[in-house]
Design a protein around this motif. Structure first.
Motif, PDB file in Angstrom:
ATOM      1  N   TRP A 257     -26.309 -22.035 -15.678  1.00 37.60           N
ATOM      2  CA  TRP A 257     -27.155 -23.052 -16.329  1.00 37.60           C
ATOM      3  C   TRP A 257     -27.474 -24.732 -15.843  1.00 37.60           C
ATOM      4  CZ3 TRP A 257     -29.865 -18.839 -16.605  1.00 37.60           C
ATOM      5  CH2 TRP A 257     -28.975 -17.535 -17.157  1.00 37.60           C
ATOM      6  N   LEU A 258     -28.877 -24.868 -15.679  1.00 33.51           N
ATOM      7  CA  LEU A 258     -29.074 -26.515 -15.428  1.00 33.51           C
ATOM      8  C   LEU A 258     -29.078 -27.210 -17.565  1.00 33.51           C
ATOM      9  CD1 LEU A 258     -32.084 -26.488 -13.684  1.00 33.51           C
ATOM     10  CD2 LEU A 258     -29.927 -27.043 -12.985  1.00 33.51           C
ATOM     11  N   PRO A 259     -28.635 -28.183 -16.581  1.00 31.75           N
ATOM     12  CA  PRO A 259     -28.177 -29.127 -18.640  1.00 31.75           C
ATOM     13  C   PRO A 259     -29.597 -28.401 -19.045  1.00 31.75           C
ATOM     14  CG  PRO A 259     -26.675 -30.131 -16.514  1.00 31.75           C
ATOM     15  CD  PRO A 259     -28.094 -28.960 -15.549  1.00 31.75           C
TER      16      PRO A 259
ATOM     17  N   THR B  87     -31.328 -22.677 -13.244  1.00 31.58           N
ATOM     18  CA  THR B  87     -29.977 -22.238 -12.350  1.00 31.58           C
ATOM     19  C   THR B  87     -28.984 -23.453 -12.014  1.00 31.58           C
ATOM     20  OG1 THR B  87     -30.005 -20.483 -10.865  1.00 31.58           O
ATOM     21  CG2 THR B  87     -29.911 -19.722 -12.858  1.00 31.58           C
ATOM     22  N   LEU B  88     -27.841 -23.872 -11.662  1.00 33.57           N
ATOM     23  CA  LEU B  88     -27.021 -24.587 -10.340  1.00 33.57           C
ATOM     24  C   LEU B  88     -27.340 -24.223  -9.325  1.00 33.57           C
ATOM     25  CD1 LEU B  88     -23.764 -25.041 -11.684  1.00 33.57           C
ATOM     26  CD2 LEU B  88     -25.646 -26.124 -12.253  1.00 33.57           C
ATOM     27  N   CYS B  89     -28.205 -22.885  -8.712  1.00 34.14           N
ATOM     28  CA  CYS B  89     -29.566 -22.507  -7.502  1.00 34.14           C
ATOM     29  C   CYS B  89     -29.987 -23.735  -7.442  1.00 34.14           C
ATOM     30  CB  CYS B  89     -29.453 -20.811  -7.216  1.00 34.14           C
ATOM     31  SG  CYS B  89     -28.250 -19.986  -7.193  1.00 34.14           S
TER      32      CYS B  89
ATOM     33  N   LEU C  15     -37.377 -20.244  -5.706  1.00 34.26           N
ATOM     34  CA  LEU C  15     -36.622 -18.856  -5.920  1.00 34.26           C
ATOM     35  C   LEU C  15     -36.440 -17.485  -6.513  1.00 34.26           C
ATOM     36  CD1 LEU C  15     -34.086 -21.270  -7.131  1.00 34.26           C
ATOM     37  CD2 LEU C  15     -33.860 -20.545  -5.038  1.00 34.26           C
ATOM     38  N   PRO C  16     -35.724 -16.580  -7.140  1.00 34.57           N
ATOM     39  CA  PRO C  16     -36.312 -15.320  -7.122  1.00 34.57           C
ATOM     40  C   PRO C  16     -36.369 -15.096  -8.980  1.00 34.57           C
ATOM     41  CG  PRO C  16     -34.450 -15.209  -6.070  1.00 34.57           C
ATOM     42  CD  PRO C  16     -34.397 -16.654  -5.627  1.00 34.57           C
ATOM     43  N   LEU C  17     -36.596 -15.214  -9.359  1.00 36.80           N
ATOM     44  CA  LEU C  17     -37.234 -14.992 -10.912  1.00 36.80           C
ATOM     45  C   LEU C  17     -35.569 -15.077 -11.967  1.00 36.80           C
ATOM     46  CD1 LEU C  17     -38.758 -14.823 -13.001  1.00 36.80           C
ATOM     47  CD2 LEU C  17     -38.594 -12.526 -13.900  1.00 36.80           C
TER      48      LEU C  17
ATOM     49  N   ASP D  16     -31.148 -30.525  -4.106  1.00 34.86           N
ATOM     50  CA  ASP D  16     -29.974 -31.365  -3.338  1.00 34.86           C
ATOM     51  C   ASP D  16     -29.971 -31.504  -1.801  1.00 34.86           C
ATOM     52  OD1 ASP D  16     -28.989 -32.765  -5.609  1.00 34.86           O
ATOM     53  OD2 ASP D  16     -27.577 -31.034  -5.446  1.00 34.86           O
ATOM     54  N   ASN D  17     -30.319 -29.880  -1.390  1.00 36.71           N
ATOM     55  CA  ASN D  17     -30.979 -29.825  -0.058  1.00 36.71           C
ATOM     56  C   ASN D  17     -31.662 -30.358   0.851  1.00 36.71           C
ATOM     57  OD1 ASN D  17     -27.852 -28.771   0.627  1.00 36.71           O
ATOM     58  ND2 ASN D  17     -28.615 -26.683  -0.113  1.00 36.71           N
TER      59      ASN D  17
END
Length: 434
Positions: free
Chosen positions: A100-102, A414-416, A407-409, A422-423
């Protein structure tokens, strides 16, 4: 020559107009064909949202008929099933995304999840204990009280402001609920002054009030969600896992209260354990009871998932308009012998009138629920929750897709999501503080 030229020009112009209309028609057809999968998905999700919401009310009431004497067994069973289901989703998401994101794993965010779970545990206690004694259509009616309760909590705590239409809609909802309850209250007052009132009638009114009061904690949870997550967005599955865990833990801590006289329905600890064992024996030996328990859990989970997906694929406004149809659909479903069997209910004139009034109030409120609230609290902004889910699952979720993520639900927060930013060169550092 001039006449022939004009005639030829008119014919060419007509052919051009015909070609343009044909091209537009082909473009529209192509657009419909291209959008058909999306439209079909939205229609399927909308139907699933309606069916699962009606189904969970029917199965919840049926469970009250079969396991009514064992309310705490029902509470712990459903809550534990939610913990297991969302734990599996939690593990899968961490495995696929890396974590998960921080900002969603701070002590403040996780603490909010636990408070939400505890509040929903209080609602579950009131609803499950009152379930066998309150008719199904009345349960669907009383659950709409979460709307005025949420609005009043938001006004008192967050000093929020709303449109006149929303205030009027809340008054209409309250009027419909009073239309249903006032005749029983007046009859209780008249007969208590002269003759003794039948015990069943007085207890029925008492349990209706218990069911109504049980909506207060979930209204507080809805306002808390909107306030806490106005600036920090969360993953639905992450929140549901921790909230379900908190709910199950709260119910375990509250279990000894079931043995307190005039509070619980067990005379002692031995009686409590004996009831749990008896209920488990019924579920194992009676296929109908086991099926009712499974359907109750399945429809609650499905209603949670379809609500979030409808918000994701369509909008929060569309989701709440779909959910407004749950009230009349549930009331009709409770009267159908094909669904309720021998427990099919009969709606009197007062019940029909109250349902119509409350439904009108819900529609008016939902129609005026888009961006009309403005809070005086500057940080963070806290309007009335957009979803305000009345009776959706065992944990209420105010997911509103505010970030409009592609993004999907299950990959949100999340880190995705960090990798995606970033990309694209647009990722901003996140604060990891509590």
């Amino acid at each position: 020559i001039l006449v022939e030229f004009l005639a030829s020009s008119q014919q060419d112009l007509h052919s051009c107009h015909t070609w343009i209309r044909h091209s537009r028609g082909m473009t529209e057809v192509a657009g419909i064909r291209n959008n058909f999968p999306t439209l079909a998905l939205q229609l399927l999700l909308s139907g699933g949202l309606l069916v699962s919401n009606v189904g969970q009310r029917l199965s919840f009431k049926s469970l009250g008929y079969m396991l009514g004497p064992f309310p705490y067994f029902v509470l712990l069973s459903i809550s534990l099933a939610f913990v297991v289901a969302f734990a599996m989703a939690y593990i899968f998401i961490v495995w696929k995304t890396g974590g998960w994101l921080p900002e969603v794993t701070t002590y403040r965010t996780l603490g909010t999840f636990w408070v939400i779970g505890a509040l929903n545990a209080l609602q579950g206690v009131g609803m499950v204990f009152a379930n066998p004694h309150v008719p199904g259509y009345l349960q669907a009616l009383l659950q709409q009280a979460v709307i005025p309760m949420t609005l009043m909590t938001s006004v008192l705590v967050l000093r929020s402001r709303y449109s006149l239409q929303q205030y009027a809609a809340v008054l209409v909802i309250i009027s419909g609920i009073l239309l249903q309850l006032c005749p029983d209250i007046m009859q209780l007052d008249e007969q208590s002054a002269s003759t003794s009132l039948p015990a069943g009638q007085s207890l029925s009114l008492l349990w209706s009030l218990v069911f109504l009061t049980a909506q207060v904690p979930v209204a507080c949870a809805a306002v808390l969600q909107e306030y806490a997550f106005a600036m920090v967005h969360v993953n639905v599955f992450h929140m549901m896992f921790w909230a379900s865990t908190a709910q199950f833990t709260t119910l375990l801590v509250m279990a000894p209260l079931d043995t307190v006289p005039y509070v619980g329905d067990s005379a002692s600890e031995q009686s409590f354990l004996a009831k749990m064992a008896a209920a488990w024996h019924i579920v194992r030996s009676d296929g109908a009871a086991a099926w009712a328990l499974f359907l109750c859990v399945a429809t609650m989970l499905l209603s949670q998932l379809t609500q979030a997906l409808v918000v994701k694929q369509c909008s929060a406004t569309y989701a709440v308009l779909c959910m407004a149809l749950v009230l009349p659909s549930s009331a009709i479903a409770f009267t159908l012998p094909v669904l309720m069997g021998s427990h099919a209910e009969v709606l009197g004139s007062t019940a029909l009138g109250a349902l119509c009034v409350v439904f009108l109030g819900v529609v008016l409120y939902r129609a005026g629920d888009s961006g009309s609230a403005a809070s005086k609290v500057k940080s963070p902004p806290s309007p009335l929750p957009k979803i305000c889910s009345a009776g959706v699952g065992i944990i209420q979720s105010e997911y509103s897709n505010a970030k409009h993520s592609n993004l999907p639900l299950w990959e949100e927060q999340t880190l995705c999501e960090a990798d995606t930013h970033d990309n694209s060169g647009g990722f901003m550092p996140l604060s990891g503080g509590p």
